[in-house]
Design an enzyme around this catalytic site. Structure first.
Site: not given
Length: 324
Positions: A49, A135-138, A140, A142, A144, A177
């Protein structure tokens, strides 16, 4: 490779190989729900997202933050395969092709499955296989998105004991989210993110099909850290709710307003102070290519709205040159 992923890349098998810390992908704002496969094994898309508009308006007594946000899923992201396991009732197991992703009960996929069982009494078991692109900690979404995909898949496997409204309620409890991914298109989020409504259709039409380039530096930004920075700088770090709502209403009501006119992210200042590589690159992309660029959510991923004539390869080259 070039580092670009075409708009339909989420439907293809993911190539195996060494991971890259800088990720690039081209996608479009997606207004479609996920498709489903066969009755006992199904593969569902789990899209990333983008927060096109994000205003943090204050902190609640329970420690969560209030926000107003326009969020759009894109047609690029992770893939979740779910296999029903009647021979192992009560068991939910998870594997992932990214070793950095936990596969125990701390993962939101497993939490979503447990929440589904608690709500329905479903006694079946399932094994989840997660192909990770987001990616993690982005910023975006992921984790959720993965949780929402798990809820949708389990509901289908269990012959739909829950309505979409009930699924949305469960998703909101699993994570702030999660609920937005059950709508399949641009939404407006309020509260801590659990209050979700579709963006009015005439406004959503201005976003539908827009190409975006998403890119992430080698570092991640922890969401909890980002919100602490806002709290430490309060109240100057918050945009008053009435101002955020007025700005959003004005954009929705102006049919000449473009997607570029919507962009806002009040979480950028603390991230930009700690990680100056972010604003340096975004300013270069504005100046050299005339792009509308923002950080998504709490970061560290950023995005650019692309025009049909945008030289995407040149933009990607500039990102690599600046971030290494």
């Amino acid at each position: 490779g070039s580092g670009r992923i075409e708009a339909n890349a989420s439907a293809r098998p993911r190539p195996r190989g060494r991971r890259k810390t800088n990720r690039f992908c081209v996608g479009r704002v997606n207004l479609r729900d996920c498709g489903f496969a066969a009755a006992f094994t199904m593969t569902v898309s789990s899209p990333a997202k983008l927060n096109l508009f994000l205003a943090i308006t204050g902190r609640r007594p329970d420690g969560f933050h209030e926000l107003v946000s326009v969020v759009a899923p894109v047609n690029w992201g992770d893939t979740l395969t779910v296999v029903a396991r009647p021979e192992r009732p009560e068991a939910f197991t998870l594997e992932c092709d990214d070793a950095a992703v936990p596969v125990d009960e701390t993962n939101l996929v497993v939490k979503a499955a447990q929440a589904f069982r608690a709500a329905t009494g479903w006694a079946g078991g399932a094994h989840f296989t997660l192909e990770k692109r987001i990616p993690i900690g982005a910023g975006l979404g992921g984790g959720s998105s993965n949780a929402a995909a798990a809820l949708v898949a389990l509901n289908r496997l269990a012959v739909e004991p829950l309505t979409r409204a009930a699924l949305t309620e469960i998703a909101a409890r699993v994570g702030s989210d999660c609920a937005l991914f059950l709508h399949g298109g641009p939404v407006v989020m309020r509260g801590r993110g659990e209050i979700v409504e579709p963006l009015p259709e005439r406004a959503a039409a201005r976003l539908r099909g827009r190409r975006v380039l998403m890119f992430k530096p080698a570092f991640a930004i922890a969401t909890a850290w980002a919100y602490r920075q806002l709290a430490d700088s309060a109240p100057a770090s918050y945009l008053p709710g009435e101002l955020a709502e007025a700005r959003l209403r004005a954009w929705i009501g102006d049919e000449r307003a473009t997607a570029e006119d919507l962009l806002l992210n009040t979480m950028e200042p603390p991230a930009f102070r700690k990680f100056p590589a972010l604003p340096v690159l975004l300013e270069q992309l504005r100046n050299e290519f005339g792009l509308a660029v923002r950080m998504s959510g709490s970061g560290s991923a950023c995005f650019a709205l692309l025009r049909e004539e945008t030289p995407v390869d040149d933009v990607a080259a500039k990102i690599r040159e600046t971030w290494g």
